[in-house]
Design a protein around this motif. Sequence first.
Motif, PDB file in Angstrom:
ATOM      1  N   ARG A  23       0.641  -1.212   0.415  1.00 34.97           N
ATOM      2  CA  ARG A  23       0.134  -0.146  -0.025  1.00 34.97           C
ATOM      3  C   ARG A  23       1.139   1.425  -0.045  1.00 34.97           C
ATOM      4  O   ARG A  23       1.950   1.293   0.327  1.00 34.97           O
ATOM      5  N   MET A  24       0.183   2.337  -0.537  1.00 42.14           N
ATOM      6  CA  MET A  24       1.112   3.999  -0.696  1.00 42.14           C
ATOM      7  C   MET A  24      -0.077   4.626  -0.179  1.00 42.14           C
ATOM      8  O   MET A  24      -0.881   4.740  -0.471  1.00 42.14           O
ATOM      9  N   ALA A  25       1.136   5.746   0.781  1.00 43.72           N
ATOM     10  CA  ALA A  25       0.323   7.064   1.134  1.00 43.72           C
ATOM     11  C   ALA A  25       0.987   7.611  -0.039  1.00 43.72           C
ATOM     12  O   ALA A  25       2.561   8.192   0.271  1.00 43.72           O
ATOM     13  N   ILE A  26       0.527   9.133  -0.421  1.00 41.01           N
ATOM     14  CA  ILE A  26       1.563  10.271  -0.794  1.00 41.01           C
ATOM     15  C   ILE A  26       1.081  11.182  -0.036  1.00 41.01           C
ATOM     16  O   ILE A  26      -0.676  11.647  -0.156  1.00 41.01           O
ATOM     17  N   SER A  27       2.130  11.863   0.327  1.00 36.24           N
ATOM     18  CA  SER A  27       1.731  13.556   1.607  1.00 36.24           C
ATOM     19  C   SER A  27       2.350  13.935   0.412  1.00 36.24           C
ATOM     20  O   SER A  27       3.433  14.107   0.149  1.00 36.24           O
TER      21      SER A  27
ATOM     22  N   GLN B  16       3.299  16.521 -10.795  1.00 33.36           N
ATOM     23  CA  GLN B  16       4.087  15.731 -10.505  1.00 33.36           C
ATOM     24  C   GLN B  16       3.087  14.832  -9.553  1.00 33.36           C
ATOM     25  O   GLN B  16       3.654  13.485  -9.314  1.00 33.36           O
ATOM     26  N   ILE B  17       2.073  15.126  -8.585  1.00 30.73           N
ATOM     27  CA  ILE B  17       1.249  14.227  -7.357  1.00 30.73           C
ATOM     28  C   ILE B  17       0.535  12.745  -8.994  1.00 30.73           C
ATOM     29  O   ILE B  17       0.264  11.410  -8.998  1.00 30.73           O
ATOM     30  N   VAL B  18       0.418  13.519 -10.185  1.00 31.73           N
ATOM     31  CA  VAL B  18      -0.242  12.414 -11.191  1.00 31.73           C
ATOM     32  C   VAL B  18       1.188  11.853 -11.433  1.00 31.73           C
ATOM     33  O   VAL B  18       0.725  10.459 -11.268  1.00 31.73           O
ATOM     34  N   LYS B  19       2.074  11.880 -11.296  1.00 32.40           N
ATOM     35  CA  LYS B  19       3.026  11.200 -11.784  1.00 32.40           C
ATOM     36  C   LYS B  19       3.554  10.251 -11.224  1.00 32.40           C
ATOM     37  O   LYS B  19       3.750   8.865 -11.323  1.00 32.40           O
TER      38      LYS B  19
ATOM     39  N   LYS C 233       1.990  -2.022 -10.172  1.00 34.79           N
ATOM     40  CA  LYS C 233       0.974  -2.671  -9.868  1.00 34.79           C
ATOM     41  C   LYS C 233       1.101  -2.637  -8.434  1.00 34.79           C
ATOM     42  O   LYS C 233       0.598  -3.574  -7.283  1.00 34.79           O
ATOM     43  N   VAL C 234       0.718  -1.319  -8.017  1.00 35.12           N
ATOM     44  CA  VAL C 234       0.393  -1.117  -6.477  1.00 35.12           C
ATOM     45  C   VAL C 234      -1.180  -1.163  -6.313  1.00 35.12           C
ATOM     46  O   VAL C 234      -1.554  -0.140  -6.375  1.00 35.12           O
ATOM     47  N   LYS C 235      -1.294  -1.706  -5.118  1.00 35.99           N
ATOM     48  CA  LYS C 235      -2.876  -2.474  -5.471  1.00 35.99           C
ATOM     49  C   LYS C 235      -3.574  -0.825  -4.493  1.00 35.99           C
ATOM     50  O   LYS C 235      -5.033  -0.773  -4.384  1.00 35.99           O
ATOM     51  N   THR C 236      -3.331  -0.262  -3.384  1.00 36.60           N
ATOM     52  CA  THR C 236      -4.294   0.706  -2.766  1.00 36.60           C
ATOM     53  C   THR C 236      -3.227   1.907  -3.138  1.00 36.60           C
ATOM     54  O   THR C 236      -1.565   1.684  -2.403  1.00 36.60           O
ATOM     55  N   VAL C 237      -3.974   2.987  -3.433  1.00 35.96           N
ATOM     56  CA  VAL C 237      -2.600   4.129  -3.006  1.00 35.96           C
ATOM     57  C   VAL C 237      -3.622   5.302  -2.950  1.00 35.96           C
ATOM     58  O   VAL C 237      -4.562   5.760  -2.975  1.00 35.96           O
ATOM     59  N   ASN C 238      -3.211   5.887  -1.513  1.00 37.13           N
ATOM     60  CA  ASN C 238      -4.260   7.524  -0.810  1.00 37.13           C
ATOM     61  C   ASN C 238      -3.457   8.446  -1.210  1.00 37.13           C
ATOM     62  O   ASN C 238      -2.095   8.224  -1.215  1.00 37.13           O
ATOM     63  N   ALA C 239      -4.032   9.227  -1.571  1.00 35.10           N
ATOM     64  CA  ALA C 239      -3.116  10.593  -0.798  1.00 35.10           C
ATOM     65  C   ALA C 239      -4.048  11.689   0.306  1.00 35.10           C
ATOM     66  O   ALA C 239      -5.179  11.700   0.172  1.00 35.10           O
ATOM     67  N   PHE C 240      -2.819  12.273   0.468  1.00 36.98           N
ATOM     68  CA  PHE C 240      -3.604  13.308   0.790  1.00 36.98           C
ATOM     69  C   PHE C 240      -2.776  14.625   1.188  1.00 36.98           C
ATOM     70  O   PHE C 240      -1.287  14.531   1.335  1.00 36.98           O
ATOM     71  N   THR C 241      -3.078  15.423   1.549  1.00 36.53           N
ATOM     72  CA  THR C 241      -2.452  16.788   1.466  1.00 36.53           C
ATOM     73  C   THR C 241      -2.494  17.437   2.509  1.00 36.53           C
ATOM     74  O   THR C 241      -3.099  17.581   3.293  1.00 36.53           O
TER      75      THR C 241
END
Length: 74
Positions: free
Chosen positions: A36-40, A49-52, A61-69
């Motif tokens: 799982r990955m989290a984008i902070s 850059q967030i889209v990249k 093939k990371v199944k779960t990606v969460n993003a927050f600012t």
Amino acid sequence: MDAQGNLRLGTEALPVTAERLKAELTSRAAGNPDLRMAISADKAAPFGQIVKVMDAAKEAKVKTVNAFTKEAGK
């Protein structure tokens, strides 16, 4: 991701390029199919850059990606 779009990876906050991030994610996802990955990202970070980063996670093939600012400096 900081306001300028610079990337850091993992709890170690290692500086990485977008290309290096993709390679790291691919390697880590191969060893852990449930990765799982989290984008902070800073609130002012470039959306492109967030889209990249999200594209790199998808290709790796990371199944779960969460993003927050977050607000700058927090």
